[in-house]
Design a protein around this motif. Structure first.
Motif, PDB file in Angstrom:
ATOM      1  N   CYS A 182      16.969  33.943  65.489  1.00 24.53           N
ATOM      2  CA  CYS A 182      15.882  32.287  65.549  1.00 24.53           C
ATOM      3  C   CYS A 182      17.200  31.751  66.534  1.00 24.53           C
ATOM      4  CB  CYS A 182      16.125  30.748  65.002  1.00 24.53           C
ATOM      5  SG  CYS A 182      14.443  32.246  63.506  1.00 24.53           S
ATOM      6  N   MET A 183      16.035  31.312  67.492  1.00 24.60           N
ATOM      7  CA  MET A 183      17.086  30.350  69.091  1.00 24.60           C
ATOM      8  C   MET A 183      17.786  29.056  68.916  1.00 24.60           C
ATOM      9  SD  MET A 183      16.360  32.638  71.312  1.00 24.60           S
ATOM     10  CE  MET A 183      16.148  33.450  69.475  1.00 24.60           C
ATOM     11  N   GLY A 184      18.574  28.896  69.207  1.00 24.66           N
ATOM     12  CA  GLY A 184      19.271  27.445  69.024  1.00 24.66           C
ATOM     13  C   GLY A 184      19.980  26.664  69.920  1.00 24.66           C
ATOM     14  N   THR A 185      20.958  25.679  69.934  1.00 23.30           N
ATOM     15  CA  THR A 185      21.754  25.811  70.959  1.00 23.30           C
ATOM     16  C   THR A 185      22.391  26.000  71.178  1.00 23.30           C
ATOM     17  OG1 THR A 185      24.003  24.632  69.904  1.00 23.30           O
ATOM     18  CG2 THR A 185      22.162  23.198  69.840  1.00 23.30           C
ATOM     19  N   ASP A 186      22.710  25.948  73.335  1.00 22.31           N
ATOM     20  CA  ASP A 186      23.610  26.987  74.190  1.00 22.31           C
ATOM     21  C   ASP A 186      24.986  27.205  73.758  1.00 22.31           C
ATOM     22  OD1 ASP A 186      21.812  26.176  76.000  1.00 22.31           O
ATOM     23  OD2 ASP A 186      22.751  24.697  77.055  1.00 22.31           O
ATOM     24  N   GLU A 187      25.755  26.336  72.711  1.00 22.99           N
ATOM     25  CA  GLU A 187      27.330  26.558  72.201  1.00 22.99           C
ATOM     26  C   GLU A 187      26.626  27.722  70.670  1.00 22.99           C
ATOM     27  OE1 GLU A 187      30.347  26.567  70.735  1.00 22.99           O
ATOM     28  OE2 GLU A 187      29.463  26.193  72.842  1.00 22.99           O
ATOM     29  N   GLU A 188      25.282  27.270  70.435  1.00 26.22           N
ATOM     30  CA  GLU A 188      24.958  28.325  68.833  1.00 26.22           C
ATOM     31  C   GLU A 188      24.555  29.817  69.275  1.00 26.22           C
ATOM     32  OE1 GLU A 188      23.398  24.747  66.105  1.00 26.22           O
ATOM     33  OE2 GLU A 188      21.720  25.956  67.167  1.00 26.22           O
ATOM     34  N   MET A 189      24.061  29.424  70.539  1.00 28.40           N
ATOM     35  CA  MET A 189      23.538  30.880  70.696  1.00 28.40           C
ATOM     36  C   MET A 189      25.120  31.829  71.507  1.00 28.40           C
ATOM     37  SD  MET A 189      20.855  31.105  69.767  1.00 28.40           S
ATOM     38  CE  MET A 189      20.440  32.965  70.277  1.00 28.40           C
ATOM     39  N   ARG A 190      26.026  30.944  72.214  1.00 28.29           N
ATOM     40  CA  ARG A 190      27.141  31.187  72.889  1.00 28.29           C
ATOM     41  C   ARG A 190      27.900  31.665  71.287  1.00 28.29           C
ATOM     42  NH1 ARG A 190      32.583  31.177  72.156  1.00 28.29           N
ATOM     43  NH2 ARG A 190      32.070  29.395  71.299  1.00 28.29           N
ATOM     44  N   ARG A 191      28.068  31.275  70.267  1.00 31.27           N
ATOM     45  CA  ARG A 191      28.404  31.613  68.608  1.00 31.27           C
ATOM     46  C   ARG A 191      28.026  33.279  68.625  1.00 31.27           C
ATOM     47  NH1 ARG A 191      29.197  27.409  64.869  1.00 31.27           N
ATOM     48  NH2 ARG A 191      30.355  29.322  63.513  1.00 31.27           N
ATOM     49  N   PHE A 192      26.580  33.300  68.566  1.00 34.21           N
ATOM     50  CA  PHE A 192      25.865  34.689  68.029  1.00 34.21           C
ATOM     51  C   PHE A 192      25.935  35.642  68.844  1.00 34.21           C
ATOM     52  CE2 PHE A 192      21.993  36.702  68.996  1.00 34.21           C
ATOM     53  CZ  PHE A 192      21.998  37.727  68.130  1.00 34.21           C
ATOM     54  N   ARG A 193      26.179  35.798  70.060  1.00 34.03           N
ATOM     55  CA  ARG A 193      26.601  36.799  70.901  1.00 34.03           C
ATOM     56  C   ARG A 193      27.669  37.046  71.032  1.00 34.03           C
ATOM     57  NH1 ARG A 193      23.718  32.973  74.886  1.00 34.03           N
ATOM     58  NH2 ARG A 193      25.561  32.754  75.607  1.00 34.03           N
ATOM     59  N   GLU A 194      28.639  35.843  70.961  1.00 27.40           N
ATOM     60  CA  GLU A 194      30.023  36.716  70.018  1.00 27.40           C
ATOM     61  C   GLU A 194      30.189  37.230  69.242  1.00 27.40           C
ATOM     62  OE1 GLU A 194      33.435  33.988  69.070  1.00 27.40           O
ATOM     63  OE2 GLU A 194      33.096  33.986  71.383  1.00 27.40           O
ATOM     64  N   ALA A 195      29.978  36.749  67.826  1.00 24.76           N
ATOM     65  CA  ALA A 195      29.377  36.978  66.277  1.00 24.76           C
ATOM     66  C   ALA A 195      28.882  38.585  66.691  1.00 24.76           C
ATOM     67  CB  ALA A 195      29.043  35.932  65.648  1.00 24.76           C
ATOM     68  N   LEU A 196      27.295  39.136  67.682  1.00 27.61           N
ATOM     69  CA  LEU A 196      27.251  40.018  67.027  1.00 27.61           C
ATOM     70  C   LEU A 196      27.691  41.418  67.548  1.00 27.61           C
ATOM     71  CD1 LEU A 196      24.684  41.404  66.441  1.00 27.61           C
ATOM     72  CD2 LEU A 196      23.420  40.774  68.913  1.00 27.61           C
ATOM     73  N   VAL A 197      28.024  41.114  68.497  1.00 29.53           N
ATOM     74  CA  VAL A 197      29.326  41.719  69.086  1.00 29.53           C
ATOM     75  C   VAL A 197      30.463  42.339  68.229  1.00 29.53           C
ATOM     76  CG1 VAL A 197      30.822  43.248  71.062  1.00 29.53           C
ATOM     77  CG2 VAL A 197      28.453  41.825  71.791  1.00 29.53           C
ATOM     78  N   GLU A 198      30.801  41.951  68.003  1.00 29.47           N
ATOM     79  CA  GLU A 198      32.586  41.778  66.870  1.00 29.47           C
ATOM     80  C   GLU A 198      32.311  42.817  65.900  1.00 29.47           C
ATOM     81  OE1 GLU A 198      34.101  37.590  66.277  1.00 29.47           O
ATOM     82  OE2 GLU A 198      34.821  37.660  68.043  1.00 29.47           O
ATOM     83  N   SER A 199      30.029  41.982  64.946  1.00 27.66           N
ATOM     84  CA  SER A 199      29.681  42.095  64.099  1.00 27.66           C
ATOM     85  C   SER A 199      29.803  44.081  63.997  1.00 27.66           C
ATOM     86  CB  SER A 199      28.428  41.277  63.630  1.00 27.66           C
ATOM     87  OG  SER A 199      29.478  40.581  63.207  1.00 27.66           O
ATOM     88  N   MET A 200      29.183  44.378  64.867  1.00 30.91           N
ATOM     89  CA  MET A 200      28.186  45.483  65.596  1.00 30.91           C
ATOM     90  C   MET A 200      29.604  46.213  65.496  1.00 30.91           C
ATOM     91  SD  MET A 200      24.658  44.988  67.671  1.00 30.91           S
ATOM     92  CE  MET A 200      26.114  44.571  69.191  1.00 30.91           C
ATOM     93  N   ARG A 201      31.009  46.116  66.686  1.00 34.98           N
ATOM     94  CA  ARG A 201      32.302  46.850  66.188  1.00 34.98           C
ATOM     95  C   ARG A 201      33.177  47.110  64.975  1.00 34.98           C
ATOM     96  NH1 ARG A 201      29.790  46.367  70.801  1.00 34.98           N
ATOM     97  NH2 ARG A 201      28.518  47.875  69.962  1.00 34.98           N
ATOM     98  N   ALA A 202      32.686  46.163  64.025  1.00 33.21           N
ATOM     99  CA  ALA A 202      33.044  46.448  63.234  1.00 33.21           C
ATOM    100  C   ALA A 202      32.709  47.224  62.028  1.00 33.21           C
ATOM    101  CB  ALA A 202      33.305  44.346  62.201  1.00 33.21           C
ATOM    102  N   VAL A 203      31.599  47.058  61.975  1.00 34.03           N
ATOM    103  CA  VAL A 203      30.173  48.427  61.072  1.00 34.03           C
ATOM    104  C   VAL A 203      30.620  49.416  61.849  1.00 34.03           C
ATOM    105  CG1 VAL A 203      27.985  48.634  60.874  1.00 34.03           C
ATOM    106  CG2 VAL A 203      28.868  46.221  60.664  1.00 34.03           C
ATOM    107  N   GLU A 204      30.368  49.437  63.291  1.00 32.72           N
ATOM    108  CA  GLU A 204      30.605  50.875  63.587  1.00 32.72           C
ATOM    109  C   GLU A 204      32.516  51.474  63.231  1.00 32.72           C
ATOM    110  OE1 GLU A 204      27.695  50.790  68.236  1.00 32.72           O
ATOM    111  OE2 GLU A 204      30.586  49.496  67.419  1.00 32.72           O
ATOM    112  N   ASN A 205      33.624  50.789  62.586  1.00 33.74           N
ATOM    113  CA  ASN A 205      34.529  51.795  62.286  1.00 33.74           C
ATOM    114  C   ASN A 205      35.189  51.264  61.105  1.00 33.74           C
ATOM    115  OD1 ASN A 205      34.975  51.356  65.631  1.00 33.74           O
ATOM    116  ND2 ASN A 205      35.582  49.258  65.834  1.00 33.74           N
ATOM    117  N   ALA A 206      33.963  51.215  61.238  1.00 33.73           N
ATOM    118  CA  ALA A 206      34.390  51.184  59.028  1.00 33.73           C
ATOM    119  C   ALA A 206      34.412  51.996  58.165  1.00 33.73           C
ATOM    120  CB  ALA A 206      33.341  50.248  58.532  1.00 33.73           C
TER     121      ALA A 206
END
Length: 239
Positions: free
Chosen positions: A215-239
């Motif tokens: 869901c769309m949130g504030t600018d800061e919330e979406m910044r955190r989403f983008r950062e967390a998604l990239v980190e999460s995808m890399r973590a799952v890829e490397n598991a």
């Protein structure tokens, strides 16, 4: 019958046809041509077990109408052309008033009487009604963030399409709502969800396999989403 084809209407012979607009998921836009085709079919279809000449009512649920692109035609423009059509809207999304369980309806008086028979038994207190009317009086202020959320949605969709998971670009379903369905080929979306949650970002595991929803949130919330998604995808890829 929810979101039926014209063949479904003939085969099921329903009392009521409910059409979410936009479609959910993934909240793609329903064309006016498709809507007219279904309403036209219902004007002549027979309701199972009813007297001859009783036809299905069509209810178009415009839940995310405020988030659609400006200039998009709404189902309310057809109310005067069809006597079997009702259009419902909610204050849960753009007005952030979900807890009140309040919405509003556009339809002929006869249709409204029919819908009262099958409505959910939510109590609509005088206070709730007063607050809803006050919100409409200040509609401009209430909806001041919707334009910005629409921009965030488009920016987020463009950014997601640039991201990859296991070497493949992410897919993003077109959306006319306040959320985006994305991924398309997540082989373990639950693991990505868990990684996001560990980083303090809550999204939704919903829709077809391989997809997630944000869901769309504030600018800061979406910044955190983008950062967390990239980190999460890399973590799952490397598991």
């Amino acid at each position: 019958a929810v979101d039926p084809t014209t063949d479904d209407i003939v085969g099921i012979r329903p009392t009521m046809v409910v059409l979410p607009d936009p479609k959910n998921p993934p909240c793609t836009e329903r064309t006016m041509t498709d809507l007219k085709r279904i309403v036209d079919q219902c004007q002549s279809a027979q309701v199972a077990g009813a007297h001859e000449g009783v036809h299905p009512i069509v209810v178009v649920a415009e839940t995310y109408i405020e988030f659609r692109k400006p200039g998009t035609l709404a189902a309310t423009t057809l109310i005067n052309d069809y006597d079997n059509l009702a259009v419902s809207r909610t204050m849960s999304k753009a007005f952030a008033f979900a807890g009140a369980r309040v919405g509003y309806l556009a339809a002929s008086e006869g249709i409204v009487d029919c819908l009262r028979i099958v409505r959910m038994p939510y109590h609509l207190s005088a206070v709730t009604q007063a607050v809803a009317l006050a919100a409409f009086d200040h509609r401009k202020e209430q909806l001041s963030q919707v334009d910005h959320l629409r921009e965030i949605r488009e920016q987020t969709a463009a950014w997601l399409k640039e991201q990859t998971y296991k070497g493949q670009p992410l897919e993003v379903a077109p959306s006319q709502s306040n959320f985006l369905l994305f991924g398309g080929h997540f082989d373990d979306r639950g693991a990505i969800f868990d990684q996001m949650l560990q980083r303090g970002v809550l999204i939704r595991v919903v829709g077809p396999e391989g997809w997630l929803r944000v869901c769309m949130g504030t600018d800061e919330e979406m910044r955190r989403f983008r950062e967390a998604l990239v980190e999460s995808m890399r973590a799952v890829e490397n598991a």
